[in-house]
Scaffold this motif. Structure first.
Motif, PDB file in Angstrom:
ATOM      1  N   MET A 145       0.819  -1.204   0.000  1.00 32.08           N
ATOM      2  CA  MET A 145       0.000   0.000   0.000  1.00 32.08           C
ATOM      3  C   MET A 145       0.857   1.260   0.000  1.00 32.08           C
ATOM      4  O   MET A 145       0.417   2.336  -0.364  1.00 32.08           O
ATOM      5  N   GLY A 146       2.133   1.119   0.421  1.00 36.15           N
ATOM      6  CA  GLY A 146       3.009   2.272   0.412  1.00 36.15           C
ATOM      7  C   GLY A 146       3.263   2.784  -0.995  1.00 36.15           C
ATOM      8  O   GLY A 146       3.344   3.990  -1.229  1.00 36.15           O
ATOM      9  N   ARG A 147       3.390   1.853  -1.957  1.00 38.35           N
ATOM     10  CA  ARG A 147       3.611   2.268  -3.342  1.00 38.35           C
ATOM     11  C   ARG A 147       2.391   2.996  -3.886  1.00 38.35           C
ATOM     12  O   ARG A 147       2.512   3.935  -4.664  1.00 38.35           O
ATOM     13  N   THR A 148       1.195   2.560  -3.478  1.00 38.75           N
ATOM     14  CA  THR A 148      -0.019   3.274  -3.883  1.00 38.75           C
ATOM     15  C   THR A 148       0.010   4.697  -3.358  1.00 38.75           C
ATOM     16  O   THR A 148      -0.291   5.652  -4.078  1.00 38.75           O
ATOM     17  N   GLY A 149       0.385   4.861  -2.100  1.00 38.94           N
ATOM     18  CA  GLY A 149       0.457   6.186  -1.518  1.00 38.94           C
ATOM     19  C   GLY A 149       1.484   7.058  -2.203  1.00 38.94           C
ATOM     20  O   GLY A 149       1.236   8.241  -2.479  1.00 38.94           O
ATOM     21  N   SER A 150       2.658   6.501  -2.507  1.00 41.86           N
ATOM     22  CA  SER A 150       3.702   7.269  -3.183  1.00 41.86           C
ATOM     23  C   SER A 150       3.231   7.728  -4.556  1.00 41.86           C
ATOM     24  O   SER A 150       3.447   8.883  -4.944  1.00 41.86           O
ATOM     25  N   ALA A 151       2.608   6.823  -5.309  1.00 41.56           N
ATOM     26  CA  ALA A 151       2.146   7.161  -6.656  1.00 41.56           C
ATOM     27  C   ALA A 151       1.083   8.253  -6.620  1.00 41.56           C
ATOM     28  O   ALA A 151       1.120   9.202  -7.428  1.00 41.56           O
ATOM     29  N   THR A 152       0.117   8.144  -5.700  1.00 41.56           N
ATOM     30  CA  THR A 152      -0.936   9.152  -5.649  1.00 41.56           C
ATOM     31  C   THR A 152      -0.402  10.492  -5.156  1.00 41.56           C
ATOM     32  O   THR A 152      -0.837  11.558  -5.625  1.00 41.56           O
ATOM     33  N   ALA A 153       0.569  10.486  -4.228  1.00 42.93           N
ATOM     34  CA  ALA A 153       1.159  11.739  -3.754  1.00 42.93           C
ATOM     35  C   ALA A 153       1.911  12.446  -4.867  1.00 42.93           C
ATOM     36  O   ALA A 153       1.793  13.672  -5.036  1.00 42.93           O
ATOM     37  N   ILE A 154       2.679  11.691  -5.650  1.00 44.43           N
ATOM     38  CA  ILE A 154       3.430  12.291  -6.752  1.00 44.43           C
ATOM     39  C   ILE A 154       2.475  12.806  -7.830  1.00 44.43           C
ATOM     40  O   ILE A 154       2.670  13.903  -8.382  1.00 44.43           O
ATOM     41  N   LEU A 155       1.423  12.045  -8.132  1.00 47.44           N
ATOM     42  CA  LEU A 155       0.450  12.502  -9.125  1.00 47.44           C
ATOM     43  C   LEU A 155      -0.277  13.759  -8.649  1.00 47.44           C
ATOM     44  O   LEU A 155      -0.550  14.665  -9.442  1.00 47.44           O
ATOM     45  N   ALA A 156      -0.565  13.831  -7.351  1.00 40.24           N
ATOM     46  CA  ALA A 156      -1.176  15.044  -6.803  1.00 40.24           C
ATOM     47  C   ALA A 156      -0.263  16.245  -7.015  1.00 40.24           C
ATOM     48  O   ALA A 156      -0.706  17.339  -7.382  1.00 40.24           O
ATOM     49  N   ALA A 157       1.037  16.040  -6.785  1.00 42.09           N
ATOM     50  CA  ALA A 157       2.001  17.118  -6.990  1.00 42.09           C
ATOM     51  C   ALA A 157       2.080  17.520  -8.459  1.00 42.09           C
ATOM     52  O   ALA A 157       2.180  18.715  -8.785  1.00 42.09           O
ATOM     53  N   VAL A 158       2.032  16.542  -9.355  1.00 37.75           N
ATOM     54  CA  VAL A 158       2.080  16.833 -10.789  1.00 37.75           C
ATOM     55  C   VAL A 158       0.887  17.688 -11.203  1.00 37.75           C
ATOM     56  O   VAL A 158       1.039  18.696 -11.912  1.00 37.75           O
ATOM     57  N   LEU A 159      -0.308  17.304 -10.780  1.00 36.01           N
ATOM     58  CA  LEU A 159      -1.504  18.058 -11.160  1.00 36.01           C
ATOM     59  C   LEU A 159      -1.467  19.474 -10.608  1.00 36.01           C
ATOM     60  O   LEU A 159      -1.817  20.437 -11.301  1.00 36.01           O
ATOM     61  N   PHE A 160      -1.044  19.625  -9.349  1.00 37.55           N
ATOM     62  CA  PHE A 160      -0.961  20.958  -8.768  1.00 37.55           C
ATOM     63  C   PHE A 160       0.129  21.773  -9.461  1.00 37.55           C
ATOM     64  O   PHE A 160      -0.041  22.968  -9.729  1.00 37.55           O
ATOM     65  N   GLY A 161       1.256  21.122  -9.765  1.00 38.36           N
ATOM     66  CA  GLY A 161       2.331  21.823 -10.453  1.00 38.36           C
ATOM     67  C   GLY A 161       1.928  22.294 -11.837  1.00 38.36           C
ATOM     68  O   GLY A 161       2.263  23.415 -12.243  1.00 38.36           O
ATOM     69  N   VAL A 162       1.192  21.477 -12.566  1.00 34.49           N
ATOM     70  CA  VAL A 162       0.714  21.854 -13.897  1.00 34.49           C
ATOM     71  C   VAL A 162      -0.264  23.028 -13.813  1.00 34.49           C
ATOM     72  O   VAL A 162      -0.290  23.906 -14.686  1.00 34.49           O
TER      73      VAL A 162
END
Length: 349
Positions: A1-18
């Motif tokens: 489940m840690g990998r799921t959390g890492s992926a969603t956190a990074i994707l959240a950052a990508v969307l906010f950064g864009v």
């Protein structure tokens, strides 16, 4: 489940950064208050429509998310006040007496404050590797935002900007308290309240509503960068805890810088390259973390989305889909495995 959390956190950052360079296209047509309000409202209204149109009539055993519990509302309302009202107000007032370069540098304090509150107030687990990763990511953000001239001596402007960062850090940590509830509900409520407050302030200061196409564009950017991004951020909080999620999210300015290269033809600077190295190192340190020790799960009864894994071994009267949510009880368990500070691993070290 840690990998799921890492992926969603990074994707959240990508969307906010864009969303940052996209919002930059609109800032010339709107006051800062009005733009902030429309971004939040786009998030709240868009996610509210999602909430209304998705499977509201699904049978109880088919739910994949649960509604907010009564005891969670105070945490959410406090988070909304801190991050959606106090934070933006303090930032806008602080910007009136703070240089742009100083403000950009000070905004990196959000990630630092988020981690410090998580570790020392809310007692999340921490180790040297995690701290090193956080330092590298923040260092990359500082390099990226360095304007060459910083003035924080005297005046209330820099103090207000720093306090705004503290309010957003409080918001992040309080949102962790409700992260087992439906993240769409959480993000929609935050967006509607913060959007209404910011638009109200803009109108009170004399700003007018923009043309409909501009309004729609701003709200769509908000749905992407504030709404969907926040939903993913809340999911990451479930799996990683606040400090780790906040660290990944601190890479958003780098994403915005990369997008700006293509959108505005901005040059590839040494600062951007250095930030890439530092943030990449920090993310690698976090992704390769191996937090493994013997720990005890005390008996608990709670309600959250789950699958039937080693922590969820219980029977059902009928067929269920996974993930699903319902109230269930965990017996006392002692074992050892790699884990993150999620809902089942909140313990001291």
């Amino acid at each position: 489940m840690g990998r799921t959390g890492s992926a969603t956190a990074i994707l959240a950052a990508v969307l906010f950064g864009v969303s940052t360079p996209l919002a930059k296209l609109l800032v010339h047509d709107l006051s800062p208050w009005m733009l902030a309000g429309l971004l939040y409202l786009g998030s709240g209204i868009g996610l509210g429509l999602v909430r209304l149109t998705r499977g509201l009539t699904a049978p109880q055993h088919g739910r994949s998310e649960r509604s907010l519990h009564g005891t969670e509302w105070p945490w959410l309302l406090a988070a909304v006040f801190a991050g959606g009202i106090a934070g933006p107000v303090l930032l806008m007032f602080g910007l009136t007496a703070t240089s742009a370069s100083t403000a950009s540098l000070l905004l990196n304090l959000e990630g630092v404050f988020t981690a410090l509150l998580a570790w020392f107030v809310f007692r999340e687990g921490v180790d040297r590797r995690l701290v090193a990763g956080m330092v590298a990511i923040v260092a990359g953000a500082v390099v990226l935002s360095w304007g060459g001239a910083v003035d924080i001596a005297g005046g209330w402007g820099p103090a207000a900007v720093a306090t705004a960062c503290l309010m957003w850090a409080v918001d992040n940590n309080l949102t962790r308290k409700v992260s087992l509830a439906d993240p769409v509900d959480i993000a929609a409520i935050k967006g509607l309240v913060a959007g209404g407050v910011n638009v109200g302030i803009a109108l009170a200061l004399g700003a007018g509503l923009p043309a409909v196409p501009t309004m729609i564009a701003a709200m769509l950017v908000g749905l992407l960068g504030y709404g969907i991004s926040l939903v993913l951020f809340v999911v990451a909080l479930r799996h990683l805890g606040t400090a780790r999620t906040g660290a990944y999210f601190s890479t958003a300015p780098f994403v915005g810088g990369i997008v700006s290269l293509f959108m505005f033809g901005e040059p590839l600077t040494a600062g951007l390259a250095a930030a890439a190295v530092l943030m990449g190192l920090g993310v690698w340190l976090h992704l390769t973390e191996d937090h493994d020790h013997e720990h005890v799960h005390e008996e608990v009864e709670h309600d959250h989305p789950h699958m039937h894994d080693e922590h969820h071994r219980h029977a059902h009267d009928g067929p269920v889909t996974e993930p699903h949510t319902h109230k269930h009880r965990h017996g006392r368990l002692r074992h050892r495995h790699a884990h993150f500070p999620d809902a089942h691993h909140v313990h001291t070290h």
